[in-house]
Motif scaffolding. Structure first.
Motif, PDB file in Angstrom:
ATOM      1  N   THR A 157      -3.677  -4.920  12.216  1.00 55.16           N
ATOM      2  CA  THR A 157      -2.682  -3.941  11.786  1.00 55.16           C
ATOM      3  C   THR A 157      -2.580  -3.946  10.268  1.00 55.16           C
ATOM      4  O   THR A 157      -2.493  -5.002   9.653  1.00 55.16           O
ATOM      5  CB  THR A 157      -1.313  -4.267  12.395  1.00 55.16           C
ATOM      6  OG1 THR A 157      -1.429  -4.289  13.819  1.00 55.16           O
ATOM      7  CG2 THR A 157      -0.277  -3.233  12.001  1.00 55.16           C
ATOM      8  N   GLY A 158      -2.598  -2.761   9.672  1.00 58.00           N
ATOM      9  CA  GLY A 158      -2.481  -2.684   8.220  1.00 58.00           C
ATOM     10  C   GLY A 158      -2.436  -1.240   7.752  1.00 58.00           C
ATOM     11  O   GLY A 158      -2.734  -0.306   8.494  1.00 58.00           O
ATOM     12  N   TYR A 159      -2.061  -1.089   6.483  1.00 59.27           N
ATOM     13  CA  TYR A 159      -1.979   0.253   5.879  1.00 59.27           C
ATOM     14  C   TYR A 159      -2.289   0.133   4.398  1.00 59.27           C
ATOM     15  O   TYR A 159      -1.911  -0.843   3.742  1.00 59.27           O
ATOM     16  CB  TYR A 159      -0.582   0.843   6.070  1.00 59.27           C
ATOM     17  CG  TYR A 159      -0.374   2.150   5.342  1.00 59.27           C
ATOM     18  CD1 TYR A 159      -0.820   3.341   5.879  1.00 59.27           C
ATOM     19  CD2 TYR A 159       0.260   2.178   4.103  1.00 59.27           C
ATOM     20  CE1 TYR A 159      -0.643   4.544   5.213  1.00 59.27           C
ATOM     21  CE2 TYR A 159       0.445   3.379   3.419  1.00 59.27           C
ATOM     22  CZ  TYR A 159      -0.007   4.560   3.983  1.00 59.27           C
ATOM     23  OH  TYR A 159       0.171   5.741   3.319  1.00 59.27           O
ATOM     24  N   ALA A 160      -2.995   1.138   3.872  1.00 59.54           N
ATOM     25  CA  ALA A 160      -3.276   1.203   2.438  1.00 59.54           C
ATOM     26  C   ALA A 160      -3.415   2.664   2.038  1.00 59.54           C
ATOM     27  O   ALA A 160      -3.890   3.491   2.821  1.00 59.54           O
ATOM     28  CB  ALA A 160      -4.554   0.434   2.092  1.00 59.54           C
ATOM     29  N   ALA A 161      -2.993   2.977   0.838  1.00 57.72           N
ATOM     30  CA  ALA A 161      -3.102   4.341   0.309  1.00 57.72           C
ATOM     31  C   ALA A 161      -3.386   4.259  -1.182  1.00 57.72           C
ATOM     32  O   ALA A 161      -2.749   3.481  -1.898  1.00 57.72           O
ATOM     33  CB  ALA A 161      -1.825   5.132   0.572  1.00 57.72           C
TER      34      ALA A 161
ATOM     35  N   ARG B 133      -5.025   3.711   7.945  1.00 58.70           N
ATOM     36  CA  ARG B 133      -4.075   3.117   8.898  1.00 58.70           C
ATOM     37  C   ARG B 133      -4.875   2.393   9.974  1.00 58.70           C
ATOM     38  O   ARG B 133      -5.855   2.937  10.497  1.00 58.70           O
ATOM     39  CB  ARG B 133      -3.204   4.200   9.552  1.00 58.70           C
ATOM     40  CG  ARG B 133      -2.415   5.047   8.577  1.00 58.70           C
ATOM     41  CD  ARG B 133      -1.729   6.201   9.305  1.00 58.70           C
ATOM     42  NE  ARG B 133      -1.088   7.106   8.381  1.00 58.70           N
ATOM     43  CZ  ARG B 133       0.178   6.988   7.975  1.00 58.70           C
ATOM     44  NH1 ARG B 133       0.916   5.990   8.454  1.00 58.70           N
ATOM     45  NH2 ARG B 133       0.696   7.851   7.128  1.00 58.70           N
ATOM     46  N   ALA B 134      -4.456   1.184  10.309  1.00 56.19           N
ATOM     47  CA  ALA B 134      -5.180   0.397  11.314  1.00 56.19           C
ATOM     48  C   ALA B 134      -4.190  -0.250  12.281  1.00 56.19           C
ATOM     49  O   ALA B 134      -3.155  -0.762  11.863  1.00 56.19           O
ATOM     50  CB  ALA B 134      -6.031  -0.682  10.637  1.00 56.19           C
TER      51      ALA B 134
ATOM     52  N   ARG C 205     -13.004  -4.867  14.178  1.00 50.89           N
ATOM     53  CA  ARG C 205     -12.235  -4.446  15.348  1.00 50.89           C
ATOM     54  C   ARG C 205     -10.994  -3.690  14.904  1.00 50.89           C
ATOM     55  O   ARG C 205     -10.502  -3.860  13.792  1.00 50.89           O
ATOM     56  CB  ARG C 205     -11.801  -5.661  16.196  1.00 50.89           C
ATOM     57  CG  ARG C 205     -12.906  -6.434  16.864  1.00 50.89           C
ATOM     58  CD  ARG C 205     -12.330  -7.617  17.629  1.00 50.89           C
ATOM     59  NE  ARG C 205     -11.468  -7.180  18.712  1.00 50.89           N
ATOM     60  CZ  ARG C 205     -10.534  -7.950  19.291  1.00 50.89           C
ATOM     61  NH1 ARG C 205     -10.337  -9.173  18.855  1.00 50.89           N
ATOM     62  NH2 ARG C 205      -9.809  -7.487  20.277  1.00 50.89           N
ATOM     63  N   GLY C 206     -10.475  -2.864  15.815  1.00 51.98           N
ATOM     64  CA  GLY C 206      -9.237  -2.147  15.545  1.00 51.98           C
ATOM     65  C   GLY C 206      -9.428  -0.646  15.601  1.00 51.98           C
ATOM     66  O   GLY C 206     -10.540  -0.125  15.473  1.00 51.98           O
ATOM     67  N   LYS C 207      -8.328   0.043  15.828  1.00 47.33           N
ATOM     68  CA  LYS C 207      -8.329   1.503  15.794  1.00 47.33           C
ATOM     69  C   LYS C 207      -7.920   1.922  14.391  1.00 47.33           C
ATOM     70  O   LYS C 207      -6.784   1.710  13.984  1.00 47.33           O
ATOM     71  CB  LYS C 207      -7.365   2.055  16.840  1.00 47.33           C
ATOM     72  CG  LYS C 207      -7.396   3.566  16.961  1.00 47.33           C
ATOM     73  CD  LYS C 207      -6.501   4.042  18.085  1.00 47.33           C
ATOM     74  CE  LYS C 207      -6.579   5.559  18.218  1.00 47.33           C
ATOM     75  NZ  LYS C 207      -5.716   6.057  19.314  1.00 47.33           N
ATOM     76  N   LEU C 208      -8.853   2.526  13.666  1.00 46.32           N
ATOM     77  CA  LEU C 208      -8.647   2.795  12.239  1.00 46.32           C
ATOM     78  C   LEU C 208      -8.766   4.292  11.968  1.00 46.32           C
ATOM     79  O   LEU C 208      -9.696   4.949  12.448  1.00 46.32           O
ATOM     80  CB  LEU C 208      -9.669   2.016  11.418  1.00 46.32           C
ATOM     81  CG  LEU C 208      -9.485   1.996   9.898  1.00 46.32           C
ATOM     82  CD1 LEU C 208      -9.907   0.630   9.348  1.00 46.32           C
ATOM     83  CD2 LEU C 208     -10.319   3.086   9.239  1.00 46.32           C
ATOM     84  N   GLU C 209      -7.816   4.808  11.224  1.00 44.59           N
ATOM     85  CA  GLU C 209      -7.839   6.209  10.805  1.00 44.59           C
ATOM     86  C   GLU C 209      -7.951   6.275   9.289  1.00 44.59           C
ATOM     87  O   GLU C 209      -7.139   5.696   8.570  1.00 44.59           O
ATOM     88  CB  GLU C 209      -6.582   6.935  11.268  1.00 44.59           C
ATOM     89  CG  GLU C 209      -6.559   8.405  10.848  1.00 44.59           C
ATOM     90  CD  GLU C 209      -5.264   9.115  11.197  1.00 44.59           C
ATOM     91  OE1 GLU C 209      -5.278   9.961  12.100  1.00 44.59           O
ATOM     92  OE2 GLU C 209      -4.237   8.793  10.559  1.00 44.59           O
TER      93      GLU C 209
ATOM     94  N   GLU D 133      -7.461  -3.281  -0.250  1.00 44.36           N
ATOM     95  CA  GLU D 133      -6.007  -3.407  -0.059  1.00 44.36           C
ATOM     96  C   GLU D 133      -5.661  -3.559   1.413  1.00 44.36           C
ATOM     97  O   GLU D 133      -4.749  -4.314   1.767  1.00 44.36           O
ATOM     98  CB  GLU D 133      -5.300  -2.197  -0.663  1.00 44.36           C
ATOM     99  CG  GLU D 133      -5.331  -2.134  -2.171  1.00 44.36           C
ATOM    100  CD  GLU D 133      -4.277  -1.207  -2.745  1.00 44.36           C
ATOM    101  OE1 GLU D 133      -3.450  -0.683  -1.958  1.00 44.36           O
ATOM    102  OE2 GLU D 133      -4.257  -1.018  -3.978  1.00 44.36           O
ATOM    103  N   LEU D 134      -6.386  -2.837   2.269  1.00 47.42           N
ATOM    104  CA  LEU D 134      -6.148  -2.967   3.703  1.00 47.42           C
ATOM    105  C   LEU D 134      -6.424  -4.387   4.176  1.00 47.42           C
ATOM    106  O   LEU D 134      -5.637  -4.969   4.938  1.00 47.42           O
ATOM    107  CB  LEU D 134      -7.026  -1.980   4.468  1.00 47.42           C
ATOM    108  CG  LEU D 134      -6.926  -2.048   6.002  1.00 47.42           C
ATOM    109  CD1 LEU D 134      -5.572  -1.549   6.478  1.00 47.42           C
ATOM    110  CD2 LEU D 134      -8.044  -1.251   6.659  1.00 47.42           C
ATOM    111  N   GLN D 135      -7.533  -4.965   3.717  1.00 44.21           N
ATOM    112  CA  GLN D 135      -7.871  -6.326   4.117  1.00 44.21           C
ATOM    113  C   GLN D 135      -6.840  -7.333   3.618  1.00 44.21           C
ATOM    114  O   GLN D 135      -6.525  -8.311   4.303  1.00 44.21           O
ATOM    115  CB  GLN D 135      -9.268  -6.690   3.607  1.00 44.21           C
ATOM    116  CG  GLN D 135     -10.408  -5.954   4.315  1.00 44.21           C
ATOM    117  CD  GLN D 135     -10.489  -6.296   5.791  1.00 44.21           C
ATOM    118  OE1 GLN D 135      -9.745  -5.739   6.615  1.00 44.21           O
ATOM    119  NE2 GLN D 135     -11.378  -7.189   6.140  1.00 44.21           N
TER     120      GLN D 135
END
Length: 300
Positions: free
Chosen positions: A7-11, A35-36, A69-73, A147-149
């Motif tokens: 789970t994570g978010y970056a912009a 978004r993950a 792994r993960g659902k990432l947009e 940033e997401l990582q």
């Protein structure tokens, strides 16, 4: 190595310099959002403007090299101006627009003429991306993935601390369960001996036979409720969980398997429970294991 949450978010936003000598704006503003959430495998969704569709293969390769792994947009948007300048159409563009307006009004004489605001709005839509926009987009996506990582690592650290806490509490419960089985065996043996003494009061039965029967039943009972193997395997699984958490990396699937094994041992412990205290410990173990299972589902 860190443990990563899924789970994570970056912009991020960045500007791209336009080619010199063009009628486009001085810069193009790019924005990337990532978004993950958790998923069994990598499920990547790209939402790109048509002007950047050509960059899709490179973007997929970039993401799959960093995320397992993960659902990432991944969502990309752009503004062909920097948001502070207004693009003024060239004389040739204005001539083409005027010609188009005359043709439309020849067929639709009641149509209103174009306003200055409408012309400028059309000019903004007509601005094109710089030729190096795809390269700049890839660089921006790499920074966003960094940033997401980092966000996933911070969340993973929090989950790892929670799992370590649950492991410690499970060890405490296992330590409380270990002396309960010998106590239960001793209590049952006393009950068997009491029944033996009561039977000996009846002279119809041989005393040696009764004593042998009582000891056999006590031994069978001790074997039936023995949970030493279950507790040993439980400790082994807990050791492996802690080893994986310290190792870090892609440990989610292996931890998920170990959680299933922990649940199996706790169930067996409950089925062999010889008293209410051991039953309570088994229930407490299953509650902790279920909490661990929910959090492990979020680990990469």
């Amino acid at each position: 190595m860190a443990v990563y949450s899924m789970t994570g978010y970056a912009a991020l936003a960045g500007a791209v310099e336009a080619e010199s000598g063009t009628a486009a704006a001085a810069t193009a503003a790019l924005r990337v959002e990532v978004r993950a959430v958790n998923g069994r495998f990598l499920d990547l969704t790209l939402r790109l403007p048509d002007e950047l569709r050509a960059a899709e293969p490179a973007l997929r390769e970039c993401v799959s090299a960093r995320v397992r792994r993960g659902k990432l947009e991944l969502r990309v948007s752009f503004d062909a101006t920097d948001g502070t300048t207004v693009r003024v159409p060239s004389a040739a563009e204005l001539q083409r627009l005027a010609t188009a307006q005359e043709q439309v009004r020849a067929w639709l004489p009641q149509a209103a003429p174009l306003s200055v605001a409408e012309v400028l709005q059309w000019a903004q839509r007509g601005a094109s991306l710089p030729a190096n926009a795809a390269e700049a987009l890839l660089a921006l996506v790499r920074r966003a993935l960094d940033e997401l990582q980092q966000a996933r690592a911070r969340e993973g650290e929090r989950l790892a601390l929670m799992l370590h806490d649950r492991v410690h509490r499970l060890r405490t419960l296992a330590a409380q369960a270990e002396p309960l089985v010998p106590q239960a065996v001793a209590q049952q043996r006393e009950r068997y001996l009491q029944r033996l003494h009561e039977a000996l009061a009846d002279a119809r039965v041989d005393a040696a036979t009764l004593q042998e029967r009582a000891l056999a039943e006590a031994a069978a009972y001790a074997l039936r409720i023995d949970v030493a193997e279950e507790l040993t395997r439980l400790h082994s699984h807990l050791d492996e969980i802690e080893r994986l958490l310290h190792q870090g990396g892609e440990v989610g699937k292996r931890l998920d398997f170990l959680i299933q094994e922990l649940h199996r041992e706790a169930n067996t412990l409950g089925s062999k429970a010889a008293n209410l205290e051991l039953t309570r410990l088994s229930v407490d173990m299953k509650v902790l294991i279920e909490q661990m299972r929910e959090q492990v589902q979020n680990l990469e």
